[in-house]
Design an enzyme around this catalytic site. Structure first.
Site, PDB file in Angstrom:
ATOM      1  N   ASN A   1      70.848  40.591  -3.988  1.00 26.44           N
ATOM      2  CA  ASN A   1      72.011  40.898  -3.153  1.00 26.44           C
ATOM      3  C   ASN A   1      72.460  39.648  -2.400  1.00 26.44           C
ATOM      4  OD1 ASN A   1      70.743  44.166  -2.257  1.00 26.44           O
ATOM      5  ND2 ASN A   1      72.329  43.699  -3.732  1.00 26.44           N
TER       6      ASN A   1
ATOM      7  N   GLN B   1      72.922  42.901 -10.329  1.00 27.10           N
ATOM      8  CA  GLN B   1      71.603  43.522 -10.319  1.00 27.10           C
ATOM      9  C   GLN B   1      71.509  44.676 -11.310  1.00 27.10           C
ATOM     10  OE1 GLN B   1      68.674  43.636  -6.540  1.00 27.10           O
ATOM     11  NE2 GLN B   1      70.688  44.455  -6.240  1.00 27.10           N
TER      12      GLN B   1
ATOM     13  N   GLU C   1      71.859  52.969 -10.863  1.00 25.78           N
ATOM     14  CA  GLU C   1      73.003  52.058 -10.755  1.00 25.78           C
ATOM     15  C   GLU C   1      73.650  51.833 -12.127  1.00 25.78           C
ATOM     16  OE1 GLU C   1      75.408  51.154  -9.314  1.00 25.78           O
ATOM     17  OE2 GLU C   1      75.041  49.416  -8.024  1.00 25.78           O
TER      18      GLU C   1
ATOM     19  N   ARG D   1      72.526  53.874   0.433  1.00 20.93           N
ATOM     20  CA  ARG D   1      72.331  52.726  -0.447  1.00 20.93           C
ATOM     21  C   ARG D   1      71.011  52.051  -0.063  1.00 20.93           C
ATOM     22  NH1 ARG D   1      75.534  46.948  -0.783  1.00 20.93           N
ATOM     23  NH2 ARG D   1      74.522  46.243  -2.710  1.00 20.93           N
ATOM     24  N   HIS D   2      70.351  51.477  -1.042  1.00 20.18           N
ATOM     25  CA  HIS D   2      69.067  50.807  -0.811  1.00 20.18           C
ATOM     26  C   HIS D   2      69.211  49.616   0.138  1.00 20.18           C
ATOM     27  CE1 HIS D   2      70.309  47.376  -3.298  1.00 20.18           C
ATOM     28  NE2 HIS D   2      70.847  48.277  -4.103  1.00 20.18           N
TER      29      HIS D   2
END
Length: 203
Positions: A14, A20, A81, A7-8
């Site tokens: 966040n 997002q 996403e 995951r980024h």
């Protein structure tokens, strides 16, 4: 074949618990730091190929993990996403909740009955899209002995894992929700796979 799903790193949205989705928000300074520390933890892994979501937060994370390795980073919508449609940018923290429908919490608590926001993507479509991409990589005999990095997103990674395991939609969130820069390793042979570890943190 080994596949590392990451995951980024963290973004400002966040931190603020803003939806997002496919909005292209960059990593913040802490997110870059997390990716750099994770890169250090993965420095001895020989990656043969790197795929990423086209969104900058995932691409930058992949770039930092790659480091000096001479590997092309390949963007793909297979790792994109989920889209929250008209709700992107809205906040789901209870004290600042401004999403039009209170029932949006079903996204987290009752995925089987989650109602897709206007112009958004459904959980079932997300799962089909992301798992189909990873399955296509696993089932390609040319990839049999490769080690692959895939940079993606929280819901997308759960879509991949729940889709590959053929879990019912009610169990979409079965297993840990990846922290920023959390890493999961899959080992695949002849189209079959096992999860060697999930949501490992290197910081």
């Amino acid at each position: 074949m080994d596949i590392y799903l990451i995951r980024h790193g963290e973004t400002d949205w966040n931190k603020l618990k803003r939806l997002q989705g496919i909005t292209d928000i960059p990593l913040n300074a802490y997110g870059i730091e997390l990716a750099e520390k994770t890169a250090e933890g993965l420095k001895d892994i020989h990656f043969d190929r790197i795929y990423t979501s086209p969104l900058i937060r995932a691409y930058k994370t992949a770039e930092l993990i790659r480091g000096s390795r001479p590997i092309e980073i390949i963007p793909t919508n297979g790792l994109l996403e989920i889209s929250f449609g008209d709700y992107e940018g809205l906040t789901y923290l209870p004290e600042h909740y401004n999403i039009p429908k209170p029932g949006f919490r079903k996204f987290f608590d009752d995925p089987e009955n989650y109602v897709t926001p206007p112009n958004g993507e459904s959980l079932s479509h997300l799962r089909e899209r992301t798992a189909a991409f990873v399955r296509s990589i696993m089932e390609n005999p040319e990839n049999e002995n490769l080690t692959i990095l895939m940079a993606s997103h929280g819901a997308a990674i759960r879509g991949i894992l729940s889709g590959l395991q053929n879990l019912p939609l009610s169990r979409f969130w079965s297993g840990p929700v990846h922290k920023n820069c959390g890493v999961t390793k899959l080992h695949a042979e002849h189209g079959q796979f096992l999860i060697e570890f999930e949501n490992r943190i290197y910081y």
